[in-house]
Design a protein around this motif. Structure first.
Motif, PDB file in Angstrom:
ATOM      1  N   ARG A  27      56.257  -1.572  26.819  1.00 38.21           N
ATOM      2  CA  ARG A  27      56.840  -0.366  26.237  1.00 38.21           C
ATOM      3  C   ARG A  27      55.950   0.188  25.121  1.00 38.21           C
ATOM      4  NH1 ARG A  27      63.135   0.710  24.505  1.00 38.21           N
ATOM      5  NH2 ARG A  27      62.841   2.864  23.826  1.00 38.21           N
ATOM      6  N   LYS A  28      55.266  -0.714  24.418  1.00 38.25           N
ATOM      7  CA  LYS A  28      54.402  -0.287  23.304  1.00 38.25           C
ATOM      8  C   LYS A  28      53.204   0.525  23.789  1.00 38.25           C
ATOM      9  CE  LYS A  28      55.630  -4.314  20.456  1.00 38.25           C
ATOM     10  NZ  LYS A  28      56.344  -5.040  21.528  1.00 38.25           N
ATOM     11  N   ASP A  46      58.337   7.991  21.040  1.00 31.94           N
ATOM     12  CA  ASP A  46      59.455   8.899  21.352  1.00 31.94           C
ATOM     13  C   ASP A  46      59.629   9.109  22.856  1.00 31.94           C
ATOM     14  OD1 ASP A  46      57.183  10.351  21.889  1.00 31.94           O
ATOM     15  OD2 ASP A  46      57.801  12.147  20.790  1.00 31.94           O
ATOM     16  N   PHE A  47      58.967   8.271  23.664  1.00 28.39           N
ATOM     17  CA  PHE A  47      59.103   8.399  25.122  1.00 28.39           C
ATOM     18  C   PHE A  47      60.540   8.088  25.507  1.00 28.39           C
ATOM     19  CE2 PHE A  47      58.374   7.373  29.616  1.00 28.39           C
ATOM     20  CZ  PHE A  47      57.439   8.336  29.952  1.00 28.39           C
ATOM     21  N   ARG A  48      61.055   8.856  26.459  1.00 30.16           N
ATOM     22  CA  ARG A  48      62.443   8.690  26.856  1.00 30.16           C
ATOM     23  C   ARG A  48      62.538   7.748  28.059  1.00 30.16           C
ATOM     24  NH1 ARG A  48      65.936  12.079  24.823  1.00 30.16           N
ATOM     25  NH2 ARG A  48      64.338  13.604  24.327  1.00 30.16           N
ATOM     26  N   GLY A 108      68.846  -1.217  27.409  1.00 30.50           N
ATOM     27  CA  GLY A 108      67.987  -0.690  26.349  1.00 30.50           C
ATOM     28  C   GLY A 108      67.471   0.708  26.630  1.00 30.50           C
ATOM     29  N   VAL A 109      68.013   1.379  27.661  1.00 32.02           N
ATOM     30  CA  VAL A 109      67.601   2.767  27.901  1.00 32.02           C
ATOM     31  C   VAL A 109      68.181   3.648  26.786  1.00 32.02           C
ATOM     32  CG1 VAL A 109      67.426   2.501  30.408  1.00 32.02           C
ATOM     33  CG2 VAL A 109      69.578   3.311  29.430  1.00 32.02           C
ATOM     34  N   LYS A 132      57.153  13.018  29.375  1.00 29.64           N
ATOM     35  CA  LYS A 132      57.885  12.597  28.176  1.00 29.64           C
ATOM     36  C   LYS A 132      59.035  11.643  28.491  1.00 29.64           C
ATOM     37  CE  LYS A 132      55.815  15.588  25.308  1.00 29.64           C
ATOM     38  NZ  LYS A 132      54.646  15.156  24.557  1.00 29.64           N
ATOM     39  N   GLY A 133      59.274  11.372  29.782  1.00 25.74           N
ATOM     40  CA  GLY A 133      60.392  10.493  30.095  1.00 25.74           C
ATOM     41  C   GLY A 133      60.312   9.929  31.497  1.00 25.74           C
ATOM     42  N   TYR A 134      60.949   8.766  31.685  1.00 30.83           N
ATOM     43  CA  TYR A 134      61.018   8.091  32.982  1.00 30.83           C
ATOM     44  C   TYR A 134      62.462   7.657  33.212  1.00 30.83           C
ATOM     45  CZ  TYR A 134      60.322   4.613  36.683  1.00 30.83           C
ATOM     46  OH  TYR A 134      60.384   3.914  37.865  1.00 30.83           O
TER      47      TYR A 134
END
Length: 448
Positions: free
Chosen positions: A9-10, A15-17, A78-79, A400-402
């Motif tokens: 994740r790092k 701020d990635f969604r 954790g989403v 910006k998001g997955y």
């Protein structure tokens, strides 16, 4: 990239969604409960032979009643975002007119439940479950359905717009229109290219016209549309196959992207469909090109095409690649395809933001005696697609998001319950949810 090179994740922006995706008809159940009207999928399921296992969506995952535990599971992963859709027939049983308060109240509870769990609600207004009564008046082939969609959008966004700040007008117009009105695979089950093209136009028009309605009712909202897009390659480097690639891409991808980004419909595609071209009214293309805040992209698999004079209006047909890894659906597994697709969209259209609103896979899941699902193929799929996503980000694509498709195994449209896409296994007899190994890994990844 092998699974041991899976990103962490790092490796992504702070701020990635990170989310999961669901849709109303696929999980809610509660068929005609609390005043819900009939949808085209309810009707489609009643037609013999339409759904592979003869099933329907009347119970599905019973999310209508079990939503608190589903949201708890999403939070536990954790989403920070949860994509869901609203069932139009729950809000307006007749498609227009009388509002069903119980339906709105359900989504009130659902959205409040997300916010209590610090899940950002991402709402899709239309995920294919058109009220049946509107279909009887022509469905998406009728311009009246555009007006009905605006009425529905206004009601929903006035009710939820104070809390929901991310709106998707439509999910995958290709599937709702082409597969529904032309390929005879999805509801409402038609086989007319002209109907499909007109339906596509009306869906895109309803998207564009809904944007100002959403912005009026939901201050500071982010608004977009979600398309199912495919990276396409030619079967050979011959001039014929390369021309076929361009033709196929015209209908599969450019037919939606071009008008949304202000270019109108692709001229080459319009010429090929001839008399099946949609009727367009002055001002329609300007409305379709209304600026959005993001483009939602659903990615599953690449396509390879060859020149084929008998291959429909595009004179192209799909080629079955040999020796490639496939999902249980027979779809090619290609993380590189995701990189190719995202970089192409960025290069050709420059959307301000891309959200990967769906990505996932189906395999033959087995629940062990110990109550586990060791879905190593899906786990590997997820890891490699996240690595590909990181590659696209590094190449400058503004993703910006997955959103993983899907939180739950569910009703997979014409396949019924034969296909399991969930990162959580659903035992339909008991409605018990069990996180698969892929879901457990996604949770670990998100909590690193």
């Amino acid at each position: 990239m092998s699974s041991h090179n899976a990103p962490t994740r790092k490796d992504f922006p702070a701020d990635f969604r990170w989310g999961v995706s669901t849709s109303s008809f696929q999980i809610e159940g509660a068929g005609q409960e609390d005043g819900k009207g009939e949808s085209i999928w309810d009707r489609f399921c009643q037609q013999p032979g339409r759904i592979r296992d003869g099933s329907n969506g009347l119970v599905a995952c019973d999310h209508y009643h079990l939503w608190p535990q589903d949201l708890d599971m999403a939070k536990g992963l954790g989403v920070n975002a949860y994509r869901f859709s609203i069932a139009w027939p729950r809000i307006l049983p007749n498609g227009r007119g009388a509002v069903n308060e119980a339906g709105l109240a359900f989504y009130d509870r659902l959205v409040d439940g997300m916010l209590e769990r610090e899940l950002d609600p991402w709402c899709t207004l239309y995920h294919w479950d058109l009220p049946q009564l509107l279909q009887e008046q022509g469905g998406w082939t009728s311009r009246d359905t555009v007006a009905a969609f605006l009425e529905y959008t206004d009601i929903v966004t006035r009710r939820l717009g104070d809390r929901v700040k991310h709106w998707i007008t439509h999910n995958e117009p290709w599937c709702s229109c082409m597969m529904g009105y032309w390929e005879n695979i999805h509801a409402p089950g038609g086989s007319s290219l002209a109907d499909a093209m007109q339906a596509c136009h009306h869906v895109l028009l309803s998207h564009g016209q809904a944007i100002p309605v959403i912005r009026r009712n939901s201050k500071d909202a982010q608004v977009g549309i979600t398309l199912s897009l495919h990276p396409i390659t030619a079967a050979s480097n011959s001039a014929e196959d390369l021309a076929a690639l361009k033709r196929h891409d015209g209908l599969r991808n450019r037919w939606f992207l071009d008008p949304l980004f202000g270019r109108g419909y692709p001229a080459d595609t319009l010429e090929l469909i001839g008399d099946a071209a949609p009727k367009i009214v002055e001002g329609d293309l300007k409305a379709i090109a209304t600026a959005t805040d993001f483009l939602g992209v659903n990615y599953y698999f690449p396509e390879m095409v060859k020149n084929d004079p008998a291959g429909g209006p595009m004179r192209a047909s799909l080629v079955e690649k040999h020796g490639v890894e496939r999902t249980g659906f027979g779809w090619e597994v290609s993380p590189q395809g995701l990189v190719d697709l995202l970089t192409r969209i960025q290069r050709d259209y420059h959307p301000p933001v891309i959200q990967l609103t769906e990505n996932g896979s189906t395999f033959e899941d087995v629940l062990t005696a110990e109550g586990r699902v060791h879905d190593k193929e899906r786990l590997s799929y997820l890891q490699r697609h996240l690595a590909a996503l990181k590659q696209a980000l590094d190449a400058g694509v503004p993703v910006k998001g997955y959103f993983a498709w899907s939180l739950l195994d569910n009703f997979e449209w014409a396949e019924g319950y034969l296909r399991r896409f969930g990162i959580a296994y659903v035992d339909y007899a008991s409605q018990k949810r069990i996180l698969k190994d892929s879901g457990l890994w996604y949770g670990q990844f998100l909590n690193e």
